[in-house]
Scaffold this motif. Structure first.
Motif, short mmCIF file in Angstrom:
data_model
loop_
_atom_site.label_atom_id
_atom_site.label_comp_id
_atom_site.label_asym_id
_atom_site.label_seq_id
_atom_site.Cartn_x
_atom_site.Cartn_y
_atom_site.Cartn_z
N UNK A 111 -55.54 94.86 76.15
CA UNK A 111 -54.56 94.00 76.78
C UNK A 111 -53.23 94.14 76.05
N UNK A 112 -52.15 94.15 76.83
CA UNK A 112 -50.80 94.33 76.31
C UNK A 112 -50.20 92.99 75.87
N UNK A 113 -49.70 92.94 74.65
CA UNK A 113 -49.01 91.77 74.13
C UNK A 113 -47.56 92.14 73.89
N UNK A 114 -46.64 91.36 74.44
CA UNK A 114 -45.22 91.64 74.23
C UNK A 114 -44.85 91.48 72.77
N UNK A 115 -44.03 92.37 72.30
CA UNK A 115 -43.59 92.36 70.90
C UNK A 115 -42.08 92.22 70.83
N UNK A 116 -41.61 91.80 69.68
CA UNK A 116 -40.17 91.75 69.44
C UNK A 116 -39.89 92.23 68.04
N UNK A 117 -38.72 92.79 67.86
CA UNK A 117 -38.28 93.24 66.55
C UNK A 117 -37.53 92.08 65.88
N UNK A 118 -37.93 91.74 64.67
CA UNK A 118 -37.33 90.63 63.94
C UNK A 118 -36.61 91.17 62.72
N UNK A 119 -35.36 90.76 62.56
CA UNK A 119 -34.57 91.15 61.40
C UNK A 119 -34.51 89.94 60.48
N UNK A 120 -34.92 90.11 59.24
CA UNK A 120 -35.07 89.00 58.30
C UNK A 120 -33.84 88.79 57.41
#
Length: 73
Positions: free
Chosen positions: A1-10
């Motif tokens: 199953x596909x889970x949406x991801x996001x790029x996080x800049x810390x």
């Protein structure tokens, strides 16, 4: 199953860890404060790779995972 991801800049975590302000990071990395603020708040959709390199150089970071992570949305 596909889970949406996001790029996080810390950025907020990094400036706290290195005991500096966003303005100081902006100056050291030679990135406009408005752009850096947008990156820090997640408002910027496109990330300039050169900015990541400049942040890494300014903070003497060699492991990109200190700056970026991929997380579930």
């Amino acid at each position: 199953m596909f889970t949406e991801k996001k790029l996080v800049i810390h950025i907020h975590e990094l400036i706290q860890k290195h005991n500096m302000s966003l303005r100081e990071l902006s100056r050291q990395a030679d990135i406009d404060i408005a752009r850096l603020s947008e990156l820090a708040s997640g408002k910027r959709q496109r990330i300039n790779v050169e900015y990541i390199v400049r942040i890494a150089e300014a903070l003497n970071i060699t492991d990109i995972r200190e700056i970026l992570t991929i997380e579930d949305k």
